[in-house]
Design an enzyme around this catalytic site. Structure first.
Site, mmCIF file in Angstrom:
data_model
loop_
_atom_site.group_PDB
_atom_site.id
_atom_site.type_symbol
_atom_site.label_atom_id
_atom_site.label_comp_id
_atom_site.label_asym_id
_atom_site.label_seq_id
_atom_site.Cartn_x
_atom_site.Cartn_y
_atom_site.Cartn_z
ATOM 1 N N GLY A 41 0.822 -1.206 0.000
ATOM 2 C CA GLY A 41 0.000 0.000 0.000
ATOM 3 C C GLY A 41 0.849 1.246 0.000
ATOM 4 N N GLU A 57 -0.624 0.775 -6.189
ATOM 5 C CA GLU A 57 0.407 0.445 -5.198
ATOM 6 C C GLU A 57 0.703 -1.057 -5.178
ATOM 7 O OE1 GLU A 57 2.426 2.181 -3.325
ATOM 8 O OE2 GLU A 57 1.607 4.198 -3.521
ATOM 9 N N GLU A 61 4.337 -2.593 -6.115
ATOM 10 C CA GLU A 61 5.112 -3.247 -5.061
ATOM 11 C C GLU A 61 5.232 -4.753 -5.226
ATOM 12 O OE1 GLU A 61 3.597 -2.078 -1.233
ATOM 13 O OE2 GLU A 61 4.224 -0.003 -1.519
ATOM 14 N N GLU A 106 11.207 -7.159 -1.027
ATOM 15 C CA GLU A 106 10.818 -8.565 -1.039
ATOM 16 C C GLU A 106 9.302 -8.640 -0.868
ATOM 17 O OE1 GLU A 106 12.099 -12.769 1.112
ATOM 18 O OE2 GLU A 106 13.316 -10.980 1.423
#
Length: 142
Positions: A41, A57, A61, A106
């Site tokens: 997020g 997001e 990510e 990660e």
């Protein structure tokens, strides 16, 4: 600035589970929370809805595409120049391949044992485990 003089920064977070009930987590590559595991997020950009920001997001990510569902809850966390007001939504994966990117170094699917290990070793962002327990949103045992 709000009437109480505190700057609230609008943010969103994703509670994404796979078919085995594991929870999607990312390890933050930047502050705040650098090196700690959290939900994917971030900040809502001007002109974005929460759903648009959250889909962006999560894609940035984790490489995953999601459909944003119901609001699970909101939390406020200290920010360097105010307070992050984070709205956390249930999300379902609709495509993509899991890989860390952008602000994450990660990404993983955490079952309950993995999540508890991260919690015991203080590798989760502050208050994440307590909040998920309160919301009955913990990962399953896999």
């Amino acid at each position: 600035m709000t009437e109480d003089g505190i700057r609230r920064i609008r943010c969103v977070g994703a509670l994404v589970s796979d078919t085995r009930g594991r929870l999607l987590l990312v390890r933050r590559a930047h502050d705040p929370g650098r090196g700690q595991w959290s939900l994917p997020g971030g900040k809502v950009e001007p002109g974005e809805s929460d759903a648009q920001a959250l889909a962006r997001e999560v894609r940035e990510e984790t490489g995953l595409e999601v459909a944003v569902g119901a609001l699970i809850g909101t939390v406020e966390r200290d920010a360097p120049n105010g307070v992050f007001r984070i709205a956390d939504y249930a999300c379902v994966v609709t495509g993509g391949d899991l890989r860390a990117g952008d602000d994450a170094d990660e990404a993983l699917w955490a079952d309950l044992a993995t999540f508890d290990t991260l919690d015991r070793s203080n590798e989760l962002v502050a208050h994440l485990a307590d909040t998920l327990r309160e919301w009955d949103a913990m990962p399953s045992s896999g």
